[in-house]
Design an enzyme around this catalytic site. Structure first.
Site, PDB file in Angstrom:
ATOM      1  CE  LYS A  86       0.455   9.903  -0.806  1.00 49.83           C
ATOM      2  NZ  LYS A  86       0.254   8.577  -0.176  1.00 49.83           N
ATOM      3  CB  SER A 117      -0.920  -0.015   1.214  1.00 49.56           C
ATOM      4  OG  SER A 117      -0.139  -0.140   2.376  1.00 49.56           O
TER       5      SER A 117
END
Lengths: 224, 224
Positions: free
Chosen positions: A174, A135
């Site tokens: 991120k 993921s």
DNA sequence: ATCTTAGCCGAACATTTGTTCGATGTCAAG
DNA sequence: CTTGACATCGAACAAATGTTCGGCTAAGAT
């Protein structure tokens, strides 16, 4: 260092002795004797070595252990020659997947992983997680990779963060950029497009400090 | 005149000596002398220690360096007592990009990187490269990542290899599977599709053993 | 000039340390 | 019981190692 001594091509024996000891230690896994230093640096007499060793001891750069053989100890290692011994243990807190929040940093470690201190700027409260599943692949982090995280709720723009998205109940990795009251979450993969979310739904859990991937077959030693 | 040593609980001196040496090394950062072992284990004579040291040497558990003082070396550390110190230096051979072939493994290293020995199964002729650009992103390897490579021209199916594609003059990182007279090159990124190429155009340069990514700001210490 | 200081030198001394030697003790197999 | 291996013992030797000592040199300070 305003020693007038230096004018003509004098050798800096103190320094040479220090690095000689360090290099010897690396090679032999033990410290040299006075005479081994003497021979190694082509010094005429052991007394000269002893003389400098006393000075180095006064300066606090080395210590000497009684009359024992090989009783020299380096207290400050010359640049780049610090002994290997410098691995710091980092608590391994378990697996992490997109659907889960990360474990609390103070949780009981399942294991410890040892990482060279030089690789890590912020030494103190790091912890390690093993990524489960694909993921987080847009952060270039694959299944089984180990990430090392510095827990913090603030990161600089452009740093890779462990982010908990409150609205989706999801953990991702991120690059974070503040843009007004929104936050841009930028994947490491250049082909992927960024995510813009309201600042309120973003919880920064920590900064990703390092990614380790082992293709040996061996797992990264997260045990004992 | 008989002294001590009844037939009750014979001690296993060999083993005691081994762990004594290991513990001493941790505490003192150097190896003990014969007589230090003798006193530490309350053995009556240095000759007894010497006797066992010879046996341990025959068994390959230790080595002894000439007549030098503190000439004992542990070759196999007792469980849990291996020194942290076990970083192995790996030559760093430079940057690598998609368009370039990799440097020859015997090239002069630009620097050395130290990696914990435990992380690496195959110790000997590894080398490190720094990836330049995003061309290897389908291997989950980004710009600036460091890869550690074991040079070999053969890999097992499913291992990640450094591959030189002779027809395109290109280096890539792919999982390799033999399929008849073709080879399937499978990207690590699950969304990417594999490449099927004739075996003749594929040159295996090495096996990727480890990927290291540092997000510290610090480069991974690639210095002497 | 003289004095002082850091550094060097060679020799010797005093321990420490590795190693050898002959003798003895212990135990299990023959 | 005898034998042979393994292990121990105390003592001593020889090499290595840490340390001291008196004298030397060069250069800067006075």
């Amino acid at each position: 260092m305003k020693r007038g001594r230096r004018s003509m091509g004098r050798r800096n024996l103190r320094q040479e002795i220090l690095t000689f000891i360090a290099r010897w230690y690396h090679r032999e896994k033990t410290y040299p004797t006075v005479r081994e230093i003497q021979k190694g640096l082509k010094i005429s007499s052991p007394s000269v070595v002893d003389y400098h060793l006393r000075r180095l001891e006064e300066e606090g750069l080395i210590a000497r252990v009684g009359r024992r053989s090989r009783g020299i100890r380096l207290r400050h290692w010359p640049d780049g020659l610090a002994p290997d011994g410098d691995l710091i243990p980092i608590p391994f807190l378990g697996p992490i997947a997109a659907g889960d929040p990360i474990p609390h940093p103070s949780a009981e470690p399942l294991a410890w992983i040892r990482v060279p201190r030089l690789w890590l700027a912020s030494g103190n409260d790091l912890f390690a997680l093993r990524v489960q599943g694909s993921s987080m692949i847009d952060a270039l982090v694959g299944d089984g990779d180990l990430i090392i995280v510095k827990p913090t709720s603030e990161v600089e723009d452009g740093e890779m963060a462990v982010v908990w998205l409150m609205d989706r109940h999801e953990t991702t990795l991120k690059y974070v950029y503040r843009e007004g009251d929104h936050i841009r979450l930028q994947p490491a993969h250049p082909a992927m497009s960024p995510l813009y979310v309201p600042a309120e739904v973003v919880q920064i859990q920590g900064r990703v400090v390092q990614v380790l991937r082992n293709l040996n077959g061996l797992p990264l030693p997260v045990d004992q």
